[in-house]
Design a protein around this motif. Sequence first.
Motif, short mmCIF file in Angstrom:
data_model
loop_
_atom_site.label_atom_id
_atom_site.label_comp_id
_atom_site.label_asym_id
_atom_site.label_seq_id
_atom_site.Cartn_x
_atom_site.Cartn_y
_atom_site.Cartn_z
N LYS A 1 0.82 -1.20 0.00
CA LYS A 1 0.00 0.00 0.00
C LYS A 1 0.86 1.26 0.00
CE LYS A 1 -4.46 -1.01 0.41
NZ LYS A 1 -5.49 -0.43 -0.43
N GLN A 2 1.94 1.23 0.75
CA GLN A 2 2.83 2.39 0.82
C GLN A 2 3.44 2.66 -0.55
OE1 GLN A 2 5.99 2.08 3.69
NE2 GLN A 2 6.30 4.28 3.74
N SER A 3 3.88 1.60 -1.22
CA SER A 3 4.46 1.75 -2.55
C SER A 3 3.44 2.27 -3.54
CB SER A 3 5.00 0.41 -3.04
OG SER A 3 6.03 -0.04 -2.21
N VAL A 4 2.25 1.71 -3.51
CA VAL A 4 1.19 2.15 -4.43
C VAL A 4 0.83 3.61 -4.16
CG1 VAL A 4 -1.26 1.83 -5.01
CG2 VAL A 4 0.26 -0.15 -4.85
N ASP A 5 0.69 3.98 -2.89
CA ASP A 5 0.35 5.36 -2.55
C ASP A 5 1.43 6.34 -3.03
OD1 ASP A 5 -1.98 4.49 -1.40
OD2 ASP A 5 -1.32 4.74 0.68
N GLU A 6 2.69 5.94 -2.90
CA GLU A 6 3.79 6.79 -3.37
C GLU A 6 3.73 6.96 -4.89
OE1 GLU A 6 7.45 5.10 -1.98
OE2 GLU A 6 6.97 5.51 0.11
N VAL A 7 3.49 5.88 -5.61
CA VAL A 7 3.42 5.93 -7.07
C VAL A 7 2.23 6.78 -7.51
CG1 VAL A 7 3.00 4.55 -9.14
CG2 VAL A 7 4.66 3.77 -7.45
N VAL A 8 1.09 6.60 -6.86
CA VAL A 8 -0.10 7.38 -7.22
C VAL A 8 0.16 8.86 -6.99
CG1 VAL A 8 -2.48 7.89 -6.52
CG2 VAL A 8 -1.77 5.53 -6.89
N SER A 9 0.80 9.21 -5.88
CA SER A 9 1.07 10.63 -5.62
C SER A 9 2.03 11.20 -6.67
CB SER A 9 1.61 10.83 -4.21
OG SER A 9 2.88 10.26 -4.08
N LYS A 10 3.01 10.40 -7.12
CA LYS A 10 3.94 10.86 -8.15
C LYS A 10 3.22 11.05 -9.48
CE LYS A 10 8.11 8.93 -6.09
NZ LYS A 10 9.18 7.93 -6.21
N VAL A 11 2.32 10.13 -9.81
CA VAL A 11 1.56 10.23 -11.06
C VAL A 11 0.68 11.48 -11.03
CG1 VAL A 11 -0.32 9.15 -12.40
CG2 VAL A 11 1.60 7.78 -11.61
N VAL A 12 0.04 11.73 -9.91
CA VAL A 12 -0.80 12.92 -9.79
C VAL A 12 0.05 14.18 -9.95
CG1 VAL A 12 -2.20 14.28 -8.15
CG2 VAL A 12 -2.59 11.82 -8.41
N ALA A 13 1.23 14.20 -9.36
CA ALA A 13 2.12 15.36 -9.48
C ALA A 13 2.53 15.57 -10.93
CB ALA A 13 3.34 15.18 -8.59
N VAL A 14 2.85 14.50 -11.64
CA VAL A 14 3.25 14.60 -13.04
C VAL A 14 2.08 15.07 -13.90
CG1 VAL A 14 3.96 13.25 -15.06
CG2 VAL A 14 5.13 12.94 -12.88
N GLU A 15 0.88 14.56 -13.61
CA GLU A 15 -0.30 15.00 -14.36
C GLU A 15 -0.54 16.49 -14.18
OE1 GLU A 15 -3.38 12.40 -12.91
OE2 GLU A 15 -3.02 10.91 -14.47
N GLU A 16 -0.34 16.97 -12.95
CA GLU A 16 -0.51 18.41 -12.70
C GLU A 16 0.52 19.22 -13.49
OE1 GLU A 16 -0.30 18.92 -8.47
OE2 GLU A 16 -2.27 18.01 -8.13
N LYS A 17 1.75 18.74 -13.56
CA LYS A 17 2.79 19.45 -14.30
C LYS A 17 2.46 19.47 -15.80
CE LYS A 17 6.59 18.76 -11.08
NZ LYS A 17 7.90 18.15 -10.85
N VAL A 18 1.95 18.36 -16.30
CA VAL A 18 1.57 18.28 -17.71
C VAL A 18 0.43 19.25 -17.98
CG1 VAL A 18 0.50 16.78 -19.45
CG2 VAL A 18 2.40 15.92 -18.08
N ASP A 19 -0.55 19.30 -17.10
CA ASP A 19 -1.68 20.23 -17.26
C ASP A 19 -1.18 21.67 -17.25
OD1 ASP A 19 -3.46 18.14 -17.46
OD2 ASP A 19 -4.13 18.26 -15.35
N GLN A 20 -0.22 21.98 -16.37
CA GLN A 20 0.34 23.32 -16.31
C GLN A 20 1.11 23.65 -17.60
OE1 GLN A 20 2.71 23.39 -12.76
NE2 GLN A 20 0.94 23.61 -11.39
N ALA A 21 1.84 22.66 -18.12
CA ALA A 21 2.59 22.87 -19.35
C ALA A 21 1.65 23.10 -20.53
CB ALA A 21 3.52 21.69 -19.62
N ILE A 22 0.57 22.34 -20.55
CA ILE A 22 -0.42 22.50 -21.65
C ILE A 22 -1.08 23.87 -21.54
CG2 ILE A 22 -2.64 21.67 -22.52
CD1 ILE A 22 -1.68 18.82 -21.88
N ALA A 23 -1.39 24.26 -20.32
CA ALA A 23 -2.04 25.56 -20.12
C ALA A 23 -1.09 26.70 -20.49
CB ALA A 23 -2.48 25.71 -18.66
N ALA A 24 0.21 26.52 -20.32
CA ALA A 24 1.19 27.55 -20.65
C ALA A 24 1.34 27.72 -22.16
CB ALA A 24 2.53 27.22 -20.01
N LEU A 25 1.05 26.68 -22.91
CA LEU A 25 1.15 26.78 -24.37
C LEU A 25 0.00 27.56 -24.88
CD1 LEU A 25 2.14 23.15 -25.33
CD2 LEU A 25 3.63 25.14 -25.22
#
Length: 132
Positions: free
Chosen positions: A108-132
């Motif tokens: 569970k700890q590993s899965v939670d860490e991966v999910v939080s990283k994926v969410v962080a990356v998705e937010e960065k991608v959304d920010q990059a798309i919005a900046a374009l």
Amino acid sequence: QVEAVEALAAKVTENGADISDEAKLAEMPFEQIRAAGDVCRSCYLEAQQVMHVAQDVLTMRQIEAKKADDDNESADLARLQQRLRSAMQKISQYKTLPPAVEKQIALKQSVDEVVSKVVAVEEKVDQAIAAL
């Protein structure tokens, strides 16, 4: 004191039931699994302390009954001793967290860490798309 031990044994068993059921474990978040394990462990330690005191008292009373040659008292104390042993057996399985729980916590700890990283990356991608 035997009643107190039996009540604590029931409490340990009740708290341990949550972490003994793998179906429930799969649905619980990591923090909740860890908290349930901690509660179970503290209840176990409390029950152990009370059991040791009750065992000492029973032993002393059995010695006194034997010296007084009181068969009724000895029989009553033997029944209390059996109840105490039964309570001890109930809680002995909660001395440590089951291996399945430890594995589930790590997973569970590993899965939670991966999910939080994926969410962080998705937010960065959304920010990059919005900046374009």
